[in-house]
Scaffold this motif. Sequence first.
Motif, PDB file in Angstrom:
ATOM      1  N   UNK A   2       0.991  -1.076   0.266  1.00 57.22           N
ATOM      2  CA  UNK A   2       0.206   0.042   0.019  1.00 57.22           C
ATOM      3  C   UNK A   2       0.979   1.302   0.051  1.00 57.22           C
ATOM      4  N   UNK A   3       0.845   1.981  -1.091  1.00 61.51           N
ATOM      5  CA  UNK A   3       1.516   3.180  -0.857  1.00 61.51           C
ATOM      6  C   UNK A   3       1.028   4.577  -0.961  1.00 61.51           C
ATOM      7  N   UNK A   4      -0.801   4.342  -1.038  1.00 61.81           N
ATOM      8  CA  UNK A   4      -1.262   5.709  -0.888  1.00 61.81           C
ATOM      9  C   UNK A   4      -2.601   5.310  -0.632  1.00 61.81           C
ATOM     10  N   UNK A   5      -3.373   6.043   0.372  1.00 63.92           N
ATOM     11  CA  UNK A   5      -4.443   6.067   0.680  1.00 63.92           C
ATOM     12  C   UNK A   5      -5.425   7.299   0.695  1.00 63.92           C
ATOM     13  N   UNK A   6      -6.820   7.117   0.146  1.00 64.80           N
ATOM     14  CA  UNK A   6      -7.671   8.169   0.213  1.00 64.80           C
ATOM     15  C   UNK A   6      -8.906   7.869   0.787  1.00 64.80           C
ATOM     16  N   UNK A  46      -5.876  12.310   2.511  1.00 64.68           N
ATOM     17  CA  UNK A  46      -5.015  11.580   1.433  1.00 64.68           C
ATOM     18  C   UNK A  46      -3.824  11.632   2.103  1.00 64.68           C
ATOM     19  N   UNK A  47      -3.201  10.285   2.141  1.00 67.16           N
ATOM     20  CA  UNK A  47      -2.015   9.995   3.009  1.00 67.16           C
ATOM     21  C   UNK A  47      -1.006   8.998   2.009  1.00 67.16           C
ATOM     22  N   UNK A  48       0.193   9.362   2.320  1.00 66.71           N
ATOM     23  CA  UNK A  48       1.199   8.559   1.477  1.00 66.71           C
ATOM     24  C   UNK A  48       1.337   7.478   2.446  1.00 66.71           C
ATOM     25  N   UNK A  49       1.552   6.225   2.149  1.00 68.29           N
ATOM     26  CA  UNK A  49       1.999   5.125   3.209  1.00 68.29           C
ATOM     27  C   UNK A  49       3.163   4.527   2.995  1.00 68.29           C
ATOM     28  N   UNK A  65       2.944  14.080   2.922  1.00 65.44           N
ATOM     29  CA  UNK A  65       3.647  14.099   1.613  1.00 65.44           C
ATOM     30  C   UNK A  65       4.651  12.915   1.414  1.00 65.44           C
ATOM     31  N   UNK A  66       4.662  12.871   0.104  1.00 65.38           N
ATOM     32  CA  UNK A  66       5.903  11.866  -0.184  1.00 65.38           C
ATOM     33  C   UNK A  66       6.986  11.780   0.366  1.00 65.38           C
TER      34      UNK A  66
END
Length: 66
Positions: A2-6, A46-49, A65-66
């Motif tokens: 998992x790289x990104x969640x919204x 929105x989150x970078x994971x 942020x990334x």
Amino acid sequence: MIDYLEGVIKASSLSQIVVCANGVGYGLEVPLSTSCNLPKLGENCQLWVYTKVREDAIKLYGFSNE
């Protein structure tokens, strides 16, 4: 991975949140810098994971942020 969640913030404390994305609640550890900038409960975020896999645990860490 998992790289990104919204999704919608369902629960939050100073260092942990639960984000509901498509009906699944993801528990994430968040640093104070991210925690302070998150929207309120019930709002979209929105989150970078970063996914950390160990022998005894899988943990998700969320960042603004990334």
